[in-house]
Design a protein around this motif. Structure first.
Motif, mmCIF file in Angstrom:
data_model
loop_
_atom_site.group_PDB
_atom_site.id
_atom_site.type_symbol
_atom_site.label_atom_id
_atom_site.label_comp_id
_atom_site.label_asym_id
_atom_site.label_seq_id
_atom_site.Cartn_x
_atom_site.Cartn_y
_atom_site.Cartn_z
ATOM 1 N N PRO A 2 0.767 -1.254 -0.239
ATOM 2 C CA PRO A 2 0.077 -0.154 -0.046
ATOM 3 C C PRO A 2 0.818 1.355 -0.215
ATOM 4 O O PRO A 2 1.835 1.272 0.350
ATOM 5 N N ALA A 3 0.159 2.242 -0.449
ATOM 6 C CA ALA A 3 1.065 3.591 -0.107
ATOM 7 C C ALA A 3 0.588 4.149 1.204
ATOM 8 O O ALA A 3 -0.433 3.969 1.324
ATOM 9 N N TYR A 4 1.673 4.863 1.722
ATOM 10 C CA TYR A 4 1.378 5.176 3.116
ATOM 11 C C TYR A 4 1.151 6.815 3.263
ATOM 12 O O TYR A 4 1.755 7.719 2.505
ATOM 13 N N ILE A 5 0.138 7.106 3.976
ATOM 14 C CA ILE A 5 -0.452 8.537 4.022
ATOM 15 C C ILE A 5 -0.162 8.982 5.621
ATOM 16 O O ILE A 5 -0.308 8.236 6.398
ATOM 17 N N ALA A 6 0.265 10.244 5.644
ATOM 18 C CA ALA A 6 0.567 10.642 6.927
ATOM 19 C C ALA A 6 -0.491 12.208 6.883
ATOM 20 O O ALA A 6 -0.997 12.615 5.848
#
Length: 216
Positions: A2-6
């Motif tokens: 997955p792409a990681y989001i902050a």
């Protein structure tokens, strides 16, 4: 993978709701949630994983979105910033773009648009919504067809005064250059000061450079 989001937002309920929403999107996961820009940078320093995208609010205590975006661009150039804000001011949008933002969404957007924005930023590197594009074009093209400078709503003569006043010319010199009386120049000065919310010539020049209206 997955792409990681902050997420950086000082409203806890908003941040929590965003995190829950993003976790429902395919191929995305939330890496961390921060209360403000300073908190975000501190957490990134101690994280073994960098986010692919930072969802960034503008109005936050400790460190606002403008400074945070600038710091992210300097420290973590691979991290992409997507602004998610209640603020629809054109000058703020342009300032965020200059500080490295790859897209700008209003918090009233639909979940589908947020998902689309994340996908576009991951695949293309940016997301230009209709709102984003309209405001960007209006502000970056300088004087528009109706003769205004849209950032501060300056007309052509006020903009001409601004450029001359950001030099070492006296006000009498400016009057000669513009072929008007000193009294008329005083009127331009008062109008520009009011529209730009400044009180003196130095502050006007600093603000003009900051917003890209002139080059020194």
């Amino acid at each position: 993978m997955p792409a990681y989001i902050a997420i950086a937002d000082d409203h806890y309920l908003v941040a929590a709701a965003l995190a829950d929403l993003i976790k429902k999107f395919d191929n995305y996961d939330v890496l961390l949630v921060a209360e403000n820009g300073r908190d975000l940078l501190e957490k990134l320093e101690h994280s073994s994983q960098l986010p692919d995208i930072v969802l960034l609010d503008i109005n936050m205590p400790e460190m606002d979105g403008f400074e945070t975006a600038s710091q992210l661009r300097q420290r973590y150039p691979t991290v992409r910033v997507l602004v998610l804000s209640m603020n629809d001011r054109e000058d703020h949008l342009i300032r965020m773009v200059r500080n490295g933002a790859r897209g700008y969404l209003l918090k009233g957007c639909r979940p589908s648009e947020l998902n689309l924005a994340l996908n576009e930023i991951m695949t293309k590197g940016f997301y230009y919504s209709e709102y984003f594009t309209t405001q960007l074009i209006r502000n970056l093209t300088g004087p528009s067809s109706n003769g205004t400078i849209s950032v501060f709503n300056l007309n052509e003569r006020e903009y001409e005064f601004l450029k001359l006043a950001c030099s070492d010319l006296t006000y009498n010199d400016i009057a000669d250059r513009m072929s008007v009386s000193p009294r008329t120049v005083d009127g331009y000065r008062e109008a520009v000061f009011q529209k730009m919310n400044v009180k003196n010539r130095v502050s006007m020049a600093i603000k003009a450079v900051k917003y890209g209206l002139i080059d020194l």
